[in-house]
Design an enzyme around this catalytic site. Structure first.
Site, PDB file in Angstrom:
ATOM      1  N   LYS A  38      10.329  13.617  38.498  1.00 14.58           N
ATOM      2  CA  LYS A  38       9.978  12.224  38.824  1.00 14.58           C
ATOM      3  C   LYS A  38      11.057  11.280  38.285  1.00 14.58           C
ATOM      4  O   LYS A  38      11.891  11.689  37.467  1.00 14.58           O
ATOM      5  CB  LYS A  38       8.614  11.895  38.202  1.00 14.58           C
ATOM      6  CG  LYS A  38       8.569  12.011  36.673  1.00 14.58           C
ATOM      7  CD  LYS A  38       7.137  12.014  36.146  1.00 14.58           C
ATOM      8  CE  LYS A  38       7.135  12.126  34.618  1.00 14.58           C
ATOM      9  NZ  LYS A  38       5.791  12.349  34.076  1.00 14.58           N
ATOM     10  N   TYR A 255      28.076 -11.833  20.678  1.00 17.74           N
ATOM     11  CA  TYR A 255      27.017 -12.852  20.682  1.00 17.74           C
ATOM     12  C   TYR A 255      26.356 -12.980  19.329  1.00 17.74           C
ATOM     13  O   TYR A 255      26.112 -11.982  18.641  1.00 17.74           O
ATOM     14  CB  TYR A 255      25.932 -12.481  21.696  1.00 17.74           C
ATOM     15  CG  TYR A 255      26.309 -12.729  23.134  1.00 17.74           C
ATOM     16  CD1 TYR A 255      26.649 -13.999  23.573  1.00 17.74           C
ATOM     17  CD2 TYR A 255      26.299 -11.677  24.047  1.00 17.74           C
ATOM     18  CE1 TYR A 255      26.974 -14.219  24.903  1.00 17.74           C
ATOM     19  CE2 TYR A 255      26.615 -11.892  25.378  1.00 17.74           C
ATOM     20  CZ  TYR A 255      26.956 -13.162  25.797  1.00 17.74           C
ATOM     21  OH  TYR A 255      27.275 -13.382  27.111  1.00 17.74           O
TER      22      TYR A 255
HETATM   23  C1  LIG Z   1       5.782  13.426  33.215  1.00 11.66           C
HETATM   24  C2  LIG Z   1       4.723  14.465  33.257  1.00 11.66           C
HETATM   25  C3  LIG Z   1       4.993  15.791  32.860  1.00 11.66           C
HETATM   26  C4  LIG Z   1       6.289  16.195  32.197  1.00 11.66           C
HETATM   27  O1  LIG Z   1       6.236  15.763  30.845  1.00 11.66           O
HETATM   28  P1  LIG Z   1       7.409  16.045  29.796  1.00 11.66           P
HETATM   29  O2  LIG Z   1       6.866  15.532  28.520  1.00 11.66           O
HETATM   30  O3  LIG Z   1       8.585  15.281  30.268  1.00 11.66           O
HETATM   31  O4  LIG Z   1       7.645  17.510  29.798  1.00 11.66           O
HETATM   32  C5  LIG Z   1       4.010  16.742  33.057  1.00 11.66           C
HETATM   33  N1  LIG Z   1       2.790  16.388  33.562  1.00 11.66           N
HETATM   34  C6  LIG Z   1       2.477  15.115  33.909  1.00 11.66           C
HETATM   35  C7  LIG Z   1       1.131  14.816  34.434  1.00 11.66           C
HETATM   36  C8  LIG Z   1       3.430  14.121  33.759  1.00 11.66           C
HETATM   37  O5  LIG Z   1       3.125  12.850  34.083  1.00 11.66           O
END
Ligand SMILES: *Cc1c(COP(=O)(O)O)cnc(C)c1O
Length: 374
Positions: A38, A255
């Site tokens: 994702k 800054y």
């Molecule tokens: C993002 C996500 C994962 C992966 O999690 P990590 O901590 O990056 O391994 C797995 N399951 C769900 C439902 C998620 O939203």
């Protein structure tokens, strides 16, 4: 499109991502490991990462949104693609035409799905076991289990839940969630079961069920607090040195005139800043960078020499104190490394008071992206 003239450069080692995937898969006796890609593969490129993993044998991928699913489908015809955010009626036809599998998160989502889906279309189900984010509650699940109308024919192929505290191995919520998940999932004997994200994989076999579901550990990020990160580093982040300047003791840099010079100094001006995901808080608002440097705020490396950030991170620029770097090394250098095998993404995150996930997913669009071992 950023080109070779870009002021920032990301080098992403696909072989290291594949090695991390294999290492995680091998922790489970079933070796069945999906990949969470994702948010554009945690900022590193969902298409490139997924191609590499598919070629290594990974067949199941999770994304957050339908749009991400469509992009991934374009790239890989044969992958199984799950959509964490569930069934979105506005995109209903896309699930069928692109073969996207919704991870349904609520009773109303099930009703929507059943009014739309044909028998051959697959779906997954998310049950909540202690996170109170997405997923059916325990009482929702018992409604389903009793086969009450209108849910009688609901037949998910995969049941998932998500850990709240797996990064903290001693947290009692972990075992409670494992038990709650075992119970809820047992009501769906025909479905496969998946609970473990990256950190969950390290809890051990009791968390592995039928499929592992890692994200951050694939990308070399730290999943579990307080232990040495066993994953291979995946990312090199470099900024172009666009100017070297001399400044006098008593002057300041940047800054707010925050970078006070206590000696005559040499400053390297580098062409990436917070618009490139180098959060302004990496100036030292968080805790000091941990493993490699001890000052607050990030630091870079020019060759083997270290160079602490001085002054505030600005939108397109950062400044580094390179006074101690031999002038020959400096003259030869075009780039400063801000993430590499010594400076981890989690070191940068610690400086900013955040986590590696946020640093990775904030990497901007201006970088030249180089894929190693494609
Ligand atoms: C993002 C996500 C994962 C992966 O999690 P990590 O901590 O990056 O391994 C797995 N399951 C769900 C439902 C998620 O939203």
């Amino acid at each position: 499109m950023p080109t070779h003239s870009a002021n920032g450069r990301l080098t992403i080692d696909l072989e290291a991502i594949v090695a991390n995937w294999k290492k995680l898969a091998n922790k489970a006796s079933h070796k069945n490991c999906a990949a969470v890609v994702k948010a554009n593969g945690y900022g590193l490129g969902a298409v490139e990462v997924s191609h590499a993993l598919f070629n290594a044998g990974c067949r199941e991928f999770f994304v957050a949104t339908v749009e991400e699913g469509v992009e991934l489908r374009k790239a890989i015809k044969e992958a199984t693609i799950y959509i964490f955010s569930g069934f979105n009626r506005k995109a209903a036809k896309t699930y069928k035409s692109k073969q996207l599998i919704p991870v349904i998160n609520s009773l109303s989502g099930i009703a929507d799905w059943q009014s739309y889906a044909t028998a051959s279309m697959k779906c997954a189900l998310h049950v909540d076991t202690g996170m109170n984010r997405l997923g059916l509650s325990e009482s929702d699940v018992s409604l389903l289990a009793d086969d009450q109308e209108p849910y009688g024919k609901f037949n998910p192929s995969l049941i998932i839940s998500h850990f709240a505290c797996a990064d903290d191995p001693g947290n009692p919520l972990n075992n409670q969630q494992i038990e709650a998940f075992s119970h809820a999932a047992s009501l769906f004997p025909n479905a496969r079961k998946s609970l473990a994200n990256s950190a969950g994989i390290f809890i051990g076999k009791s968390a592995h069920f039928d499929m592992l579901r890692p994200g951050i550990a694939l990308y070399g990020g730290e999943a579990v607090n307080t232990v040495n990160n066993p994953m291979k580093p995946v990312l090199k982040l470099e900024g172009r040195i666009i100017q070297i300047r001399q400044a006098k003791k008593g002057e300041s840099v940047g800054y707010g005139a925050c970078g006070k010079l206590e000696r005559d100094s040499v400053i390297a001006v580098v062409g990436i800043g917070y618009a490139d995901g180098l959060h302004r808080s990496t100036s030292g608002a968080g805790t000091p960078s941990r493993t490699y440097f001890s000052q607050p705020g990030i630091a870079g490396m020019i060759g083997k020499h270290k160079a602490p950030l001085i002054g505030r991170v600005s939108m397109d620029l950062t400044t580094y104190d390179v006074t101690d770097i031999p002038s020959k090394a400096l003259a030869d250098a075009d780039w400063i490394e801000l993430i590499n095998n010594h400076i981890t993404v989690d070191d940068v995150a610690a400086s900013a008071g955040t986590i590696g996930y946020e640093i990775l997913t904030s990497l901007g669009k201006r970088y030249e992206r180089i894929y190693k071992n494609r």
